[in-house]
Write a protein that holds these residues in place. Sequence first.
Motif, PDB file in Angstrom:
ATOM      1  N   UNK A  62       0.821  -1.212   0.000  1.00 26.26           N
ATOM      2  CA  UNK A  62       0.000   0.000   0.000  1.00 26.26           C
ATOM      3  C   UNK A  62       0.856   1.264   0.000  1.00 26.26           C
ATOM      4  N   UNK A  63       2.174   1.088   0.073  1.00 32.02           N
ATOM      5  CA  UNK A  63       3.070   2.238   0.150  1.00 32.02           C
ATOM      6  C   UNK A  63       3.315   2.827  -1.236  1.00 32.02           C
ATOM      7  N   UNK A  64       3.401   4.140  -1.292  1.00 32.98           N
ATOM      8  CA  UNK A  64       3.734   4.818  -2.547  1.00 32.98           C
ATOM      9  C   UNK A  64       5.215   5.196  -2.577  1.00 32.98           C
ATOM     10  N   UNK A  65       5.933   4.899  -1.496  1.00 34.05           N
ATOM     11  CA  UNK A  65       7.324   5.337  -1.382  1.00 34.05           C
ATOM     12  C   UNK A  65       8.316   4.272  -1.833  1.00 34.05           C
ATOM     13  N   UNK A  66       7.946   2.982  -1.738  1.00 28.78           N
ATOM     14  CA  UNK A  66       8.889   1.926  -2.068  1.00 28.78           C
ATOM     15  C   UNK A  66       9.185   1.895  -3.564  1.00 28.78           C
ATOM     16  N   UNK A  67      10.412   1.598  -3.886  1.00 30.54           N
ATOM     17  CA  UNK A  67      10.806   1.426  -5.281  1.00 30.54           C
ATOM     18  C   UNK A  67      11.261  -0.011  -5.475  1.00 30.54           C
ATOM     19  N   UNK A  68      11.480  -0.383  -6.722  1.00 32.07           N
ATOM     20  CA  UNK A  68      11.734  -1.792  -7.056  1.00 32.07           C
ATOM     21  C   UNK A  68      12.786  -2.447  -6.179  1.00 32.07           C
ATOM     22  N   UNK A  69      13.961  -1.839  -6.090  1.00 39.33           N
ATOM     23  CA  UNK A  69      15.062  -2.500  -5.407  1.00 39.33           C
ATOM     24  C   UNK A  69      14.845  -2.602  -3.900  1.00 39.33           C
ATOM     25  N   UNK A  70      13.897  -1.836  -3.359  1.00 35.17           N
ATOM     26  CA  UNK A  70      13.613  -1.906  -1.925  1.00 35.17           C
ATOM     27  C   UNK A  70      12.483  -2.878  -1.607  1.00 35.17           C
ATOM     28  N   UNK A  71      11.824  -3.371  -2.651  1.00 31.72           N
ATOM     29  CA  UNK A  71      10.651  -4.210  -2.400  1.00 31.72           C
ATOM     30  C   UNK A  71      11.010  -5.646  -2.077  1.00 31.72           C
ATOM     31  N   UNK A  72      11.816  -6.267  -2.914  1.00 33.50           N
ATOM     32  CA  UNK A  72      11.977  -7.714  -2.838  1.00 33.50           C
ATOM     33  C   UNK A  72      12.570  -8.132  -1.490  1.00 33.50           C
ATOM     34  N   UNK A  73      11.824  -8.964  -0.757  1.00 32.75           N
ATOM     35  CA  UNK A  73      12.307  -9.472   0.522  1.00 32.75           C
ATOM     36  C   UNK A  73      12.260  -8.472   1.653  1.00 32.75           C
ATOM     37  N   UNK A  74      11.555  -7.372   1.462  1.00 32.81           N
ATOM     38  CA  UNK A  74      11.597  -6.326   2.495  1.00 32.81           C
ATOM     39  C   UNK A  74      10.440  -6.385   3.475  1.00 32.81           C
ATOM     40  N   UNK A  75       9.493  -7.323   3.303  1.00 34.67           N
ATOM     41  CA  UNK A  75       8.302  -7.277   4.151  1.00 34.67           C
ATOM     42  C   UNK A  75       8.609  -7.477   5.643  1.00 34.67           C
ATOM     43  N   UNK A  76       9.598  -8.284   6.069  1.00 28.09           N
ATOM     44  CA  UNK A  76       9.882  -8.344   7.513  1.00 28.09           C
ATOM     45  C   UNK A  76      10.284  -6.984   8.080  1.00 28.09           C
ATOM     46  N   UNK A  77      11.118  -6.244   7.326  1.00 31.56           N
ATOM     47  CA  UNK A  77      11.554  -4.927   7.786  1.00 31.56           C
ATOM     48  C   UNK A  77      10.385  -3.943   7.785  1.00 31.56           C
ATOM     49  N   UNK A  78       9.523  -4.043   6.770  1.00 24.65           N
ATOM     50  CA  UNK A  78       8.358  -3.165   6.715  1.00 24.65           C
ATOM     51  C   UNK A  78       7.407  -3.433   7.886  1.00 24.65           C
ATOM     52  N   UNK A  79       7.203  -4.709   8.208  1.00 26.00           N
ATOM     53  CA  UNK A  79       6.358  -5.050   9.346  1.00 26.00           C
ATOM     54  C   UNK A  79       6.955  -4.566  10.656  1.00 26.00           C
ATOM     55  N   UNK A  80       8.275  -4.701  10.767  1.00 26.57           N
ATOM     56  CA  UNK A  80       8.983  -4.233  11.966  1.00 26.57           C
ATOM     57  C   UNK A  80       8.783  -2.722  12.157  1.00 26.57           C
ATOM     58  N   UNK A  81       8.989  -1.949  11.095  1.00 25.02           N
ATOM     59  CA  UNK A  81       8.847  -0.487  11.197  1.00 25.02           C
ATOM     60  C   UNK A  81       7.396  -0.086  11.490  1.00 25.02           C
ATOM     61  N   UNK A  82       6.460  -0.823  10.894  1.00 27.68           N
ATOM     62  CA  UNK A  82       5.037  -0.525  11.092  1.00 27.68           C
ATOM     63  C   UNK A  82       4.666  -0.629  12.569  1.00 27.68           C
ATOM     64  N   UNK A  83       5.103  -1.701  13.236  1.00 23.85           N
ATOM     65  CA  UNK A  83       4.759  -1.875  14.652  1.00 23.85           C
ATOM     66  C   UNK A  83       5.667  -1.078  15.580  1.00 23.85           C
ATOM     67  N   UNK A  84       6.906  -0.818  15.154  1.00 23.07           N
ATOM     68  CA  UNK A  84       7.800   0.025  15.965  1.00 23.07           C
ATOM     69  C   UNK A  84       7.188   1.407  16.174  1.00 23.07           C
ATOM     70  N   UNK A  85       6.510   1.897  15.139  1.00 19.10           N
ATOM     71  CA  UNK A  85       5.854   3.205  15.243  1.00 19.10           C
ATOM     72  C   UNK A  85       4.701   3.186  16.235  1.00 19.10           C
ATOM     73  N   UNK A  86       4.255   1.996  16.639  1.00 17.94           N
ATOM     74  CA  UNK A  86       3.143   1.858  17.592  1.00 17.94           C
ATOM     75  C   UNK A  86       3.629   1.353  18.942  1.00 17.94           C
ATOM     76  N   UNK A  87       4.906   1.538  19.203  1.00 13.77           N
ATOM     77  CA  UNK A  87       5.501   0.996  20.423  1.00 13.77           C
ATOM     78  C   UNK A  87       4.824   1.523  21.681  1.00 13.77           C
ATOM     79  N   UNK A  88       4.532   2.810  21.714  1.00  9.05           N
ATOM     80  CA  UNK A  88       3.896   3.389  22.907  1.00  9.05           C
ATOM     81  C   UNK A  88       2.503   2.808  23.124  1.00  9.05           C
ATOM     82  N   UNK A  89       1.767   2.587  22.053  1.00 10.07           N
ATOM     83  CA  UNK A  89       0.436   1.981  22.185  1.00 10.07           C
ATOM     84  C   UNK A  89       0.535   0.519  22.620  1.00 10.07           C
ATOM     85  N   UNK A  90       1.563  -0.179  22.148  1.00  9.16           N
ATOM     86  CA  UNK A  90       1.739  -1.582  22.525  1.00  9.16           C
ATOM     87  C   UNK A  90       1.992  -1.735  24.020  1.00  9.16           C
ATOM     88  N   UNK A  91       2.522  -0.679  24.642  1.00 12.86           N
ATOM     89  CA  UNK A  91       2.794  -0.733  26.085  1.00 12.86           C
ATOM     90  C   UNK A  91       1.512  -0.865  26.912  1.00 12.86           C
TER      91      UNK A  91
END
Length: 778
Positions: A11-40
């Motif tokens: 759903x991102x408009x920022x990713x480009x080809x070379x950043x896509x392949x195999x990047x979903x673990x890192x994308x998931x990590x950043x997505x939830x890292x941004x919600x760290x305070x709520x996770x507390x």
Amino acid sequence: MHDIGKAVQRSSTELINEKYYGSHPEQGYKFLLAKKELLKNHLEEDEISLLLKLIQAHHENEKYFSNEENLANKIIDNRIKCLATIVSRADNFSSSERDKSSQEIFNWNKQKVKPLYSIFQRIELEKENQKMTDFFNFEKLNFNNVFQRNYNSVNDLKILIEDFNKNLEELLKNKEIKNIDYGLNYLIYNYFWCIPANTKEDYPDISLYDHLKTTSAISTCIYDYHKEKNELENYEKISDDSIPRFRLVSGDFSGIQKYIFDISKQKSSGKRIRARSFFVQMLLEDVKNIILKEFDLPIFNVVFQSGGKFFILLPNTKNVESRINEIQKRINNESINNFNGEIALNLGLSDEFSGRGNDILSFKNFEEVLENSLENLSIKKESPLLDYLTNEKNGFTINQNFEGKSLCNLCRKFPNEKSSISSCLLCNQDIKIGEKLTESVSLFICFSNEGKFKLFESRFDIETEINKNYDLIIALNPNIENIKLNILENNFIISYLGNYISQRDFEELSMNSCNDKSGNGMKMLGILKADIDNLGKIFSIGLNRDNSTNYNTISRQSTMSRMLDLFFSGYINNIIEENYPDCYILYSGGDDLVIMGPWDQIISSSQKINNEFKRYINNQDITLSAGIFFCSHNYPIFRSIQRAEELLEEAKNNNKDSICLFDHCLKWEEFNKIYPEHFSMLDNWMEKNDVSNQFIRGLLNYGKMITNSKENKNLMMWQPYLAYSIGRNLEKKEEIKVWTEKILGMNKELEENEVALFNIIRNNLSLIAQYALYRNRK
């Protein structure tokens, strides 16, 4: 949450080809890292750190990362390394359905909008190389969106994920939530049901929801297995896929049809049948929760459930068999003591199986695991309540105390509840539940120790709104878009049940037959019984292929079961409520249904249901058969359903994909060509007195002669008989004369398609004539 990055990155408009392949673990990590305070609000600091690391490092393949520290098998901390490997292996076992022979060459623009294709188009029984043409839109789950509409865009996906993100943050903000699992399950199902788990396949047909759910269940089992053995930091054991760490328990009822429909008196029979059908579902929920609680498992371990049956993935821990047997004994005792043995729920436990073992059962051949569990379940079903009845303390006698009481005047089986009440405890409960169910199609089933209604070991109430906290809430047939957020503070699940009920009683329903006829027409009920043809084959071999590709896996089985139940337990309410409000869903779930209503409306509803089913499935190998029985309103309900069942079997004996009514079977394709058009033509001519009752009765007899003429050549005399009848009765009725002459075959100028049509009319003439007679009975 391990693969949430797959949705986020697409759903991102920022990713480009070379950043896509195999990047979903890192994308998931950043997505939830941004919600760290709520996770507390729900997790401790160290739990959050572990969660983020397991999402970031849930693969062992080097192609995903340049940094080895983010590979599960390269993590330095041994404890985290073992836990990450558990998630990685569970992810692999769940995703073993991926078609490695058809992995596409990476193409960012194409894969970004790759849709989820219908699982049903993957099924092959007779027709090989079934084309995968239909896919779902990127939209929240509702009954309009479950039909494939074949349009998708990046913007649709972006809107969907943004809405998910907003609702996830609302969920995490709520500090009163008892168990975050339930809210996550609700959100992920609602939003990720239409997102494919793997976009590198040509035609992905496994939703991200089903992949996440089954991965969670498998992870839990691996963790519990090694925790019991004190091996959670033993990497060699954790990474050994040949260890049999799993069992699959299945649950199903004996005597369910007899229990639901065996009503001896018609008084309040509609409410009682509806109540019993609903109550059976609640008993299933009760046993399911007993097992989850016994093994301390999350709701994700119920890998699929529909139509009075469930499958739960269990860890192969010590004493698993004795613990399941003990639960079976408890259920049997409750069945005898509270339900007089009228209904029994049986548990079948599979043999142990591994992740990828070659010599034993494993996720690689999950259809064999299913078959093994069902075989063991079948043995239990052949002798229900066996352990109770063979216990010397119990014997074979079920004692009933009639002292100071009389026989229940409704079921005629058990003593009345009190001397002042003429019916027994179970019948009274049926009536009370039946009354509650008429309040709304959407209801909340609220479990607590104070509940009015008793199951095997739990109690529940039926509410139209949530006004306090409960142990568990089942939101039944909810309007998901309008569901109130206060439900999130409870343990809750979304469930569907075909439970639309007409407000009329059976006599009123029958009197509403032929309501366009100004009092004419037969006043009868119709009983429709229908189910899917070859369901066992569909699940056991429909996903099998001769080549090396393995489609028969836990994720697909889960998806297929869930989608079938969505139609029969959920969408069926929409069909009946919107089109046939005088009809009454007695039972619908899993893959079959029983519906009662005015006889002529039942015929129409059967066609509507079959057409909608075909539109929903869109695969000629998956078909429905139906039987319809007609009777008076005071005909014994149990017997009427038995007769509908017999007619259903006749339809299946007609090479399936058929309907049987008026003791006459024909293919749905033929039925659709003549109903309602040609049924209505004869009906209207009779209503306008263009043809006599005697002429229609003649057509009825000629139709029967046509049907039987293959076995008795003397019955070919129908032709001169019909020709004589046409000449005598239709000389001045040109339209009718032309129609009947086409049936006779006298018109030699017909186009080929019209010849085929009138061959169908001729072969089903008795059916059309019988319909006209019933519709015009004075």
